[in-house]
Design a protein around this motif. Structure first.
Motif, PDB file in Angstrom:
ATOM      1  N   GLN A   4       0.838  -1.196   0.000  1.00 62.72           N
ATOM      2  CA  GLN A   4       0.000   0.000   0.000  1.00 62.72           C
ATOM      3  C   GLN A   4       0.874   1.248   0.000  1.00 62.72           C
ATOM      4  O   GLN A   4       1.983   1.242   0.519  1.00 62.72           O
ATOM      5  N   VAL A   6       1.896   4.874   1.151  1.00 64.32           N
ATOM      6  CA  VAL A   6       1.870   5.918   2.166  1.00 64.32           C
ATOM      7  C   VAL A   6       3.042   6.826   1.831  1.00 64.32           C
ATOM      8  O   VAL A   6       4.174   6.373   1.752  1.00 64.32           O
ATOM      9  N   GLU A  55     -14.472   5.649   1.562  1.00 63.62           N
ATOM     10  CA  GLU A  55     -13.442   6.410   2.282  1.00 63.62           C
ATOM     11  C   GLU A  55     -13.949   6.853   3.654  1.00 63.62           C
ATOM     12  O   GLU A  55     -13.200   6.822   4.634  1.00 63.62           O
ATOM     13  N   GLN A 154       0.608  14.593   6.846  1.00 65.36           N
ATOM     14  CA  GLN A 154       0.685  13.400   5.996  1.00 65.36           C
ATOM     15  C   GLN A 154      -0.586  13.313   5.161  1.00 65.36           C
ATOM     16  O   GLN A 154      -1.618  13.839   5.552  1.00 65.36           O
ATOM     17  N   TYR A 155      -0.489  12.619   4.040  1.00 65.62           N
ATOM     18  CA  TYR A 155      -1.710  12.317   3.298  1.00 65.62           C
ATOM     19  C   TYR A 155      -1.802  10.821   3.061  1.00 65.62           C
ATOM     20  O   TYR A 155      -0.791  10.113   3.062  1.00 65.62           O
ATOM     21  N   TYR A 156      -3.042  10.344   2.880  1.00 63.96           N
ATOM     22  CA  TYR A 156      -3.320   8.927   2.685  1.00 63.96           C
ATOM     23  C   TYR A 156      -4.208   8.771   1.468  1.00 63.96           C
ATOM     24  O   TYR A 156      -5.298   9.340   1.411  1.00 63.96           O
ATOM     25  N   VAL A 160      -4.650   2.989   0.637  1.00 63.12           N
ATOM     26  CA  VAL A 160      -4.138   2.678   1.969  1.00 63.12           C
ATOM     27  C   VAL A 160      -5.290   2.112   2.793  1.00 63.12           C
ATOM     28  O   VAL A 160      -6.317   2.758   2.967  1.00 63.12           O
ATOM     29  N   GLU A 164      -3.065  -0.040   8.112  1.00 68.73           N
ATOM     30  CA  GLU A 164      -1.837   0.703   7.822  1.00 68.73           C
ATOM     31  C   GLU A 164      -2.027   2.208   8.068  1.00 68.73           C
ATOM     32  O   GLU A 164      -1.138   2.881   8.582  1.00 68.73           O
ATOM     33  N   PHE A 165      -3.188   2.706   7.717  1.00 69.43           N
ATOM     34  CA  PHE A 165      -3.556   4.111   7.931  1.00 69.43           C
ATOM     35  C   PHE A 165      -3.472   4.416   9.428  1.00 69.43           C
ATOM     36  O   PHE A 165      -2.816   5.378   9.856  1.00 69.43           O
ATOM     37  N   SER A 168       0.112   4.374  10.786  1.00 70.02           N
ATOM     38  CA  SER A 168       0.844   5.562  10.370  1.00 70.02           C
ATOM     39  C   SER A 168       0.433   6.790  11.178  1.00 70.02           C
ATOM     40  O   SER A 168       1.286   7.572  11.602  1.00 70.02           O
TER      41      SER A 168
END
Length: 182
Positions: A4, A6, A55, A154-156, A160, A164-165, A168
């Motif tokens: 994924q 990131v 999302e 940060q951006y996702y 992702v 994992e999101f 992070s």
């Protein structure tokens, strides 16, 4: 299993900044109202057939996991419309209650939406009308993590997945050094 994506950025990204919008309770809010809090910002629209609901479900899962972790601060999710013509205060409130009571919806004038989208470098474009007079809005599918100082962290991307999101976000919270210059 596919790795994924990131993205980690070095230096200070020119993403985010001051904004002013109306929340789904009809109250004018600005980005400064969220200083001191960790926020997730997602841009979408209530008539979105699939991507936005997916999302928002992922964001709700991440927020619940973070909020259940006593070792990190809570996370406030924001949903900002890219379709202010249809996404009224009432439409936003009704739509978001399907996902989480924690998500705060925002709308505004076309100019306000343009400004916040420019600040976050969000692309959006209203598509053609169909035979029913309906339309889809093409838009950037990214969730932004903003620190308690109001700065982008940060951006996702869409690919992702929630575990994992979450991992992070926790890592970013634990290692973050604020920069109160806004």
């Amino acid at each position: 299993m596919v790795k994924q994506e990131v993205k980690a950025l070095s230096g200070k990204a020119a993403i985010g900044g001051p904004w002013s919008l109306v929340d789904f309770n009809g109250e004018l809010k600005t980005s400064k109202d969220f200083h001191g809090k960790w926020i997730l910002v997602y841009f979408g629209f209530t008539h979105c057939p699939d991507i936005c609901p997916e999302e928002l479900e992922k964001i709700a899962e991440v927020v619940d996991e973070i909020d259940d972790n006593p070792n990190v601060p809570n996370l406030t999710p924001l949903f900002i419309t890219v379709d202010p013509d249809r996404d009224t205060i009432g439409a936003m409130k009704e739509y978001l209650k399907e996902f989480s009571q924690k998500v705060i919806g925002f709308t505004g004038t076309s100019d306000q939406i343009d400004n916040v989208c420019k600040a976050f470098r969000v692309y959006y474009s209203k598509g053609p009308l169909d035979e029913d007079g309906d339309y889809i809005v093409d838009h950037t599918i990214i969730t932004y993590l903003v620190g308690p100082d109001g700065n982008f962290v940060q951006y996702y991307g869409q690919n992702v997945e929630a575990p994992e999101f979450t991992k992070s976000v926790i890592e970013k919270m634990k290692t973050y050094k604020p920069h109160y210059d806004k």
